[in-house]
Design an enzyme around this catalytic site. Structure first.
Site: not given
Ligand code: BG6
Length: 484
Positions: A192, A385
């Site tokens: 990201e 993701e």
């Molecule tokens: C993304 C990241 O922003 O979202 C991850 O690359 C992260 O590392 C994921 O865990 C979900 O976000 P969060 O804050 O709910 O863990």
């Protein structure tokens, strides 16, 4: 019988994780601390209000080293993957995953950043993990820097503000590519990249209160330029190995104009340009887009470039795009009602439901985003993701009936299949995440994304044992039947 979806036979289905959110073992085998492991857990009355978790300064990082206040730093413990990786990789394989996205911790390989030789113990750990993946027949995608720059680099070199860090990073990248290219085909230099710098602006403790947010933001573009150059140099180096591919990774929060008022439509276009297309444009087209020049002028960004920088960018675009997709938001000139729960506050959409953290669930937005990126860039796409964070407890049968996750995943898979029918070249998907991990943004363990439940609480109390949720069995069946 459910609805059967169409996907190419070779589609790469998988799961994604990140070192500081899973590994633990923060002080073994020569590892240093990264900034991610210096952020304490904070009890929140309202889970959506992350403002308390962002109160980070250089002093708070220094205090965390000896931890005299006895705070809990969750990313030092993760979910204990460091010791349990064999069990986890086996469970991933048994669920039907074909690819595992993970990150290598720079802190294990060059703990201070400026050592001449890499830390052999660190390399050994990852070699063992990759051997295990190979044994289980799992392809691997590696993120080289998932927000976790070693703290010594920030303390001694001022982090990514300093151009010297490009060479330190490149030395690290070359070592891991040379060591592991036979195991890892897909590499992402930065997670990201559009959030990392923003996060580091917060995390490097800009303590000068006399600076406005815009002034602080302007300063982060210099850091970002250094990361763009570092990434392009990784692409250049990777040409030594024909069988590996370098991609980019952007947090793609899709935005819509709040309504059809042209002023809001234009506002959305400008936000889209600077919040997402800017990053893809530099990394795919290899140049700073024209709209960014006006934006830079208006907020006072004067990038310092070395001679040859623009050529390096132009000659070394990445080969594929990956992006994270969790939610969408609305944009209007006079920002209306906002959601919280993330690094940035986002505009509410009355047509969408949101998670407990205010993340607005929008499967159709994924098809929209895939089409938008394919139309604009015409390079292969990969969703690195996507998933849903929920508060969960084990029931009496030692499982979690997570039908909401099954719905979430199924609805997103359906839109991916539609996008492929639209003609989009989408070649893979790694869910965030196959197993419960520490949250990146809120540091909680109780914000659970996994299909595998891990018995730890927010303070790392628990056995760490793994239990299969209902979604695990659903996913395994989906892999066999492609039915939702
Ligand atoms: C993304 C990241 O922003 O979202 C991850 O690359 C992260 O590392 C994921 O865990 C979900 O976000 P969060 O804050 O709910 O863990």
């Amino acid at each position: 019988m459910g609805k059967k979806l169409e996907f190419p036979q070779e589609f790469l289905w998988g799961g994604a994780t990140a070192a500081t959110q899973i590994e633990g073992a923060y002080d073994v085998d020569g590892k240093s601390l990264s900034i991610m492991e210096m952020i304490p857990f904070v009890e929140l009355e309202d889970r959506k209000d992350l403002s308390k978790t962002r109160n980070l300064t250089m002093q708070s990082f220094l205090d965390s080293i000896e931890n005299k206040k006895g705070l809990h730093y969750p990313k030092r413990f993760g979910n204990d993957f460091y010791h349990r990786y064999k069990e986890d990789i086996r469970l991933f394989k048994e669920a039907g995953l074909k690819i595992f996205r993970m990150s290598i911790a720079w802190t294990r390989i060059f703990p201070n950043g400026d050592e001449k030789e890499p830390n052999q113990k660190g390399l050994e750990f990852y070699r063992n993990v990759f051997e295990e993946c190979k044994k289980q027949g799992l392809e691997v995608m590696v993120t080289m820097n998932h927000f976790d720059t070693p703290f010594p680099i920030i303390q001694n070199y001022n982090g990514w503000k300093n151009r010297e860090v490009i060479d330190m990073y490149l030395k690290y990248a070359k070592v891991i590519i040379d060591e592991f290219n036979q195991y890892v085909k897909y590499w992402l230099p930065f997670n990201e990249i559009n959030l990392g710098v923003l996060f580091s602006a917060i995390a490097t403790g800009e303590e000068d209160a006399s600076k406005s947010f815009v002034e602080k933001l302007a300063a982060t573009y210099q850091e970002l330029h250094h990361q763009f150059i570092a990434q392009a140099k990784v692409v250049e180096y990777s040409k030594k190995y024909e069988h590996i591919k370098i991609g980019c990774m952007v947090a793609d929060t899709t935005t819509y104009p709040l309504d059809c008022n042209p002023i809001n439509v234009l506002e959305n276009q400008q936000k889209e340009q600077m919040k997402k297309f800017f990053y893809y444009d530099v990394m795919i087209k290899g140049e700073y887009p024209s709209y960014s020049k006006r934006f830079f002028k208006e907020i006072g960004v004067n990038l310092e470039m070395a001679s040859g920088d623009l050529e390096i960018l132009k000659n070394n675009p990445v080969e594929f795009i990956t992006f994270s997709y969790y939610m969408s938001s609305t944009i209007s000139k006079e920002m209306g009602e906002l959601t919280e729960g993330n690094l940035m506050r986002l505009g509410k959409n009355p047509f969408l439901k949101a998670t407990d953290w205010g993340w607005q669930i929008d499967p159709l937005g994924l098809r929209y985003t895939l089409n938008q990126l394919w139309d604009r860039y015409q390079v292969p796409l990969f969703i690195s993701e996507n998933g849903i964070g929920v508060l969960e407890k084990l029931n009496a049968n030692n499982t979690v009936e997570d039908d909401y996750r099954i719905d979430y995943l199924g609805q997103h898979f359906e839109q991916m299949s539609e996008a492929i029918k639209d003609g989009v070249d989408l070649f893979g998907y790694t869910m965030w995440t196959p197993i419960d991990v520490v949250s990146a943004g809120s540091n909680e363990f109780s914000k659970r994304y996994g299909m595998i439940f891990v018995d730890y609480d927010d303070y790392h109390n628990g056995t760490g044992d793994r239990y299969l949720k209902k979604s695990y069995h659903w996913f395994k069946n989906f892999m066999e039947t492609k039915e939702i």
